[in-house]
Design a protein around this motif. Structure first.
Motif, PDB file in Angstrom:
ATOM      1  N   MET A  94      -3.964  43.565 -11.923  1.00  0.00           N
ATOM      2  CA  MET A  94      -3.876  45.350 -11.208  1.00  0.00           C
ATOM      3  C   MET A  94      -4.170  45.819 -12.334  1.00  0.00           C
ATOM      4  SD  MET A  94      -2.958  48.036 -11.319  1.00  0.00           S
ATOM      5  CE  MET A  94      -1.271  48.518 -10.951  1.00  0.00           C
ATOM      6  N   THR A  95      -5.084  46.411 -12.780  1.00  0.00           N
ATOM      7  CA  THR A  95      -5.048  47.778 -13.573  1.00  0.00           C
ATOM      8  C   THR A  95      -5.845  49.084 -13.879  1.00  0.00           C
ATOM      9  OG1 THR A  95      -5.335  45.616 -15.024  1.00  0.00           O
ATOM     10  CG2 THR A  95      -5.575  48.636 -16.912  1.00  0.00           C
ATOM     11  N   MET A  96      -5.149  49.918 -14.068  1.00  0.00           N
ATOM     12  CA  MET A  96      -5.369  51.004 -13.136  1.00  0.00           C
ATOM     13  C   MET A  96      -5.501  51.856 -15.033  1.00  0.00           C
ATOM     14  SD  MET A  96      -4.043  54.019 -10.519  1.00  0.00           S
ATOM     15  CE  MET A  96      -2.832  54.798 -12.044  1.00  0.00           C
ATOM     16  N   SER A  97      -6.204  53.149 -15.167  1.00  0.00           N
ATOM     17  CA  SER A  97      -6.359  53.735 -16.006  1.00  0.00           C
ATOM     18  C   SER A  97      -6.834  55.490 -15.391  1.00  0.00           C
ATOM     19  CB  SER A  97      -7.665  53.554 -17.086  1.00  0.00           C
ATOM     20  OG  SER A  97      -8.510  53.407 -15.960  1.00  0.00           O
ATOM     21  N   ARG A  98      -5.965  56.259 -16.715  1.00  0.00           N
ATOM     22  CA  ARG A  98      -6.473  56.986 -16.204  1.00  0.00           C
ATOM     23  C   ARG A  98      -7.111  57.798 -17.575  1.00  0.00           C
ATOM     24  NH1 ARG A  98      -0.873  60.152 -16.405  1.00  0.00           N
ATOM     25  NH2 ARG A  98      -1.125  59.393 -19.078  1.00  0.00           N
ATOM     26  N   ASN A  99      -8.199  59.015 -17.364  1.00  0.00           N
ATOM     27  CA  ASN A  99      -9.347  58.999 -18.252  1.00  0.00           C
ATOM     28  C   ASN A  99      -9.445  57.724 -19.488  1.00  0.00           C
ATOM     29  OD1 ASN A  99      -9.555  61.828 -17.136  1.00  0.00           O
ATOM     30  ND2 ASN A  99      -7.380  61.915 -17.951  1.00  0.00           N
ATOM     31  N   GLY A 100      -9.112  56.354 -18.997  1.00  0.00           N
ATOM     32  CA  GLY A 100      -9.546  55.605 -19.722  1.00  0.00           C
ATOM     33  C   GLY A 100      -8.914  54.966 -20.229  1.00  0.00           C
ATOM     34  N   ASP A 101      -7.546  55.845 -20.185  1.00  0.00           N
ATOM     35  CA  ASP A 101      -5.814  54.673 -21.219  1.00  0.00           C
ATOM     36  C   ASP A 101      -5.372  53.708 -19.781  1.00  0.00           C
ATOM     37  OD1 ASP A 101      -6.542  56.100 -23.588  1.00  0.00           O
ATOM     38  OD2 ASP A 101      -5.527  57.721 -23.045  1.00  0.00           O
ATOM     39  N   VAL A 102      -4.769  52.853 -20.235  1.00  0.00           N
ATOM     40  CA  VAL A 102      -4.300  51.801 -19.314  1.00  0.00           C
ATOM     41  C   VAL A 102      -2.661  52.886 -19.118  1.00  0.00           C
ATOM     42  CG1 VAL A 102      -3.118  50.011 -18.760  1.00  0.00           C
ATOM     43  CG2 VAL A 102      -5.564  50.243 -19.342  1.00  0.00           C
ATOM     44  N   VAL A 103      -2.402  53.441 -17.674  1.00  0.00           N
ATOM     45  CA  VAL A 103      -0.850  53.839 -17.545  1.00  0.00           C
ATOM     46  C   VAL A 103      -0.408  52.871 -16.821  1.00  0.00           C
ATOM     47  CG1 VAL A 103      -2.063  56.057 -17.835  1.00  0.00           C
ATOM     48  CG2 VAL A 103      -2.501  55.478 -15.199  1.00  0.00           C
ATOM     49  N   SER A 104      -0.869  51.784 -15.726  1.00  0.00           N
ATOM     50  CA  SER A 104      -0.018  50.954 -15.040  1.00  0.00           C
ATOM     51  C   SER A 104      -0.780  49.191 -14.690  1.00  0.00           C
ATOM     52  CB  SER A 104      -0.630  52.015 -13.828  1.00  0.00           C
ATOM     53  OG  SER A 104       0.304  51.184 -12.762  1.00  0.00           O
ATOM     54  N   GLU A 105       0.482  48.598 -14.559  1.00  0.00           N
ATOM     55  CA  GLU A 105      -0.409  47.293 -14.824  1.00  0.00           C
ATOM     56  C   GLU A 105       0.512  46.613 -13.780  1.00  0.00           C
ATOM     57  OE1 GLU A 105      -2.122  44.983 -18.786  1.00  0.00           O
ATOM     58  OE2 GLU A 105      -0.454  46.347 -19.269  1.00  0.00           O
TER      59      GLU A 105
END
Length: 288
Positions: free
Chosen positions: A188-199
């Motif tokens: 899983m990769t999660m981004s906020r406004n294009g910046d990765v914030v969680s993996e």
């Protein structure tokens, strides 16, 4: 529906505090000291009471969420097992949809695997094989967690009473048969406004999202309230949660399952005017 006369006064009082916090938008102080120390059954009774109130008001129970699936968070709260909360129909947000300002108090976002059940799971000895057989498909999901407790100052008692810190949820469009993907190894990769914030990976969720679902199925079966056909099961975070603010957009991808997105609407001039009005009347002072 539980009869009011059968509800202990502390349970009713804590349920009222949390419900008032949700309605007013002003978080409550921690509630853990208002119940008997370590009485997790009382905390679940608070959760159940507010769930019953929501159902009586017209909402529908559509599934369950599993919380505290991270070993690090379990150590932080001094527990050795997850918790669970109710998913209600008015908690669903469309894929790619937007959360309006003020809908939640202090939201954070985490990416998960959701299971959509095609059959119920009523056996207290439920196994991974049983979960696979009962699951129609797996879906990438975002859970927007929230806390009615000020500053997220929570213990296990607080979060259980507060419906496992549930807020909203978003399901992706993909529908993948659960036997076609190894949920333990998904990434899983999660981004906020294009910046990765969680993996993270599926193994970060109690070893596998399927193992988390087994725990939930066994727990609810023992309580006589088993998972049903059609239920949505949010199996728990695959990585750290990230705070959300108005104007943010979150995108998450889960290998083998696809992607999911949600936005948070920016605040309007009217929202700021409402804040000023609250401050000028002293309504916001309790949270300082």
């Amino acid at each position: 529906m539980t009869e009011v006369a059968d509800i202990p006064v502390p349970v009713r009082y804590v349920a009222d505090l949390l419900a008032a916090a949700a309605r007013s938008g002003h978080p409550s102080p921690p509630v853990r000291d208002l119940l008997a120390p370590g009485d997790i059954d009382a905390a679940y009774a608070v959760q159940r009471l507010n769930t019953e109130r929501a159902l009586s008001a017209g909402s529908r129970l559509v599934g369950r969420k599993i919380g505290l699936t991270s070993s690090a968070v379990q150590r932080q709260l001094g527990v050795d097992q997850p918790d669970y909360g109710a998913l209600l129909s008015d908690m669903a947000v469309d894929q790619g949809g937007e959360v309006p300002p003020g809908r939640l108090l202090q939201p954070k976002v985490e990416a998960e695997v959701a299971l959509i059940l095609a059959a119920g799971l009523s056996d207290e000895r439920c196994t991974v094989e049983d979960v696979v057989a009962a699951t129609g498909f797996a879906v990438p999901a975002l859970e927007i967690v929230d806390s009615r407790i000020a500053g997220w100052d929570i213990s296990l008692m607080d979060t259980v009473a507060d419906n496992a810190s549930s807020g909203l949820f978003v399901l992706g469009d993909a529908r993948v048969p659960v036997d076609e993907v190894d949920l333990r190894t998904v990434r899983m990769t999660m981004s906020r406004n294009g910046d990765v914030v969680s993996e993270g990976t599926g193994a970060d969720c109690l070893g596998s999202p399927l193992e988390a679902a087994v725990w939930l199925a066994r727990t609810l079966a023992r309580l006589g309230d088993p998972l049903r056909a059609g239920d949505i099961v949010l199996t728990g975070a695959l990585g750290p949660m990230a705070p959300a603010a108005p104007g943010d957009t979150f995108d998450a991808s889960v290998s083998g399952l696809g992607s999911v997105r949600v936005g948070f609407a920016p605040r309007s001039a009217d929202d700021f005017a409402d804040d000023f009005a609250d401050d000028s009347t002293g309504e916001g002072a309790a949270d300082e």
